[in-house]
Scaffold this active site. Sequence first.
Site, PDB file in Angstrom:
ATOM      1  N   ILE A  17       1.057  -1.044   0.043  1.00 40.97           N
ATOM      2  CA  ILE A  17      -0.447   0.011   0.113  1.00 40.97           C
ATOM      3  C   ILE A  17       1.095   0.920   0.151  1.00 40.97           C
ATOM      4  O   ILE A  17       0.544   2.098  -0.781  1.00 40.97           O
ATOM      5  CB  ILE A  17      -1.375  -0.038   1.082  1.00 40.97           C
ATOM      6  N   ASP A  58      14.661   2.676  10.149  1.00 36.96           N
ATOM      7  CA  ASP A  58      13.764   1.411  10.792  1.00 36.96           C
ATOM      8  C   ASP A  58      12.298   2.316  11.848  1.00 36.96           C
ATOM      9  O   ASP A  58      13.306   3.209  12.713  1.00 36.96           O
ATOM     10  CB  ASP A  58      14.428   0.796  11.622  1.00 36.96           C
ATOM     11  N   TYR A 151      -1.797  -6.723  17.531  1.00 45.24           N
ATOM     12  CA  TYR A 151      -2.640  -6.028  15.914  1.00 45.24           C
ATOM     13  C   TYR A 151      -4.054  -5.490  16.392  1.00 45.24           C
ATOM     14  O   TYR A 151      -4.017  -4.546  15.527  1.00 45.24           O
ATOM     15  CB  TYR A 151      -2.830  -7.702  14.305  1.00 45.24           C
ATOM     16  N   LYS A 155      -4.401  -1.389  15.768  1.00 43.62           N
ATOM     17  CA  LYS A 155      -5.761  -0.913  15.348  1.00 43.62           C
ATOM     18  C   LYS A 155      -6.285  -0.124  15.826  1.00 43.62           C
ATOM     19  O   LYS A 155      -6.600   1.192  15.326  1.00 43.62           O
ATOM     20  CB  LYS A 155      -5.545  -1.411  13.642  1.00 43.62           C
TER      21      LYS A 155
END
Length: 253
Positions: A17, A58, A151, A155
């Site tokens: 993306i 990073d 995860y 989010k």
Amino acid sequence: MSFNDKVVIVTGGSSGIGAAIAIDFSAAGAKVCITGRDKKKLDNIAKKCKNPLAILADITVENDLKRIVDETVKHFGKLDILINNAGMGLPASILSDNAMEVYDTVMNTNLRSTVYLTHLAAPHLIKTKGNIINISSICGQTVMGTNTFAYNVSKAAVDHFTRSVASELASSGVRVNSVNPGPVMSDGFEAVSQIMTDKGITFKQHLTQQTALKRLSETKEIADLVLFLASEKAKGITGSLFVADNGFLVNTD
């Protein structure tokens, strides 16, 4: 849409993306800084952009984040748009021995880096009355899969961070929004899609069947949405989450 003379930072711009976003911004006239950890991939995407600034970095390293902002402003003279795209996911059950190690790694990458880079970039964005777009996920709104608690939490936190910072920066003329994709056909996904599920179909087929539209998005579709939100056409939009999941969240099959 034209982004002539606009300066954009895209983290995680070396693939997927992020790469699609960087290429589209460049094609629309923007001056783009792309970051990534893989030099070969970063150089490859840089070749597809017009005079980009490619920074090997990073995002979990504070000095690297400072370098991204400092070098971008020094090179281009300002900053108009920040795309917090870089992220990752690692599987772990809450019962796993490494649960907290995975949690810390995922949160540092997906949340802390987004918060810190926004902190560093905000003063420059206030000067240009720019905007921020965070690339989140539908996993911030639903539990998708097992062993993904870290995860999902990261989010969900990115989503609320988006709202919080949008509220704070609105008085300075800075807009902040989030794009929440469902499954997207990207480099990494193509590799994973070769894995067969217990139902005897590919991972790609399995996820496609879980969407209402029976299709998966391509990275270009997400980039199109990001460019719209960053443009003047979206000048009245801030603090919003934009789901692009082909109806994954509303599928009733």
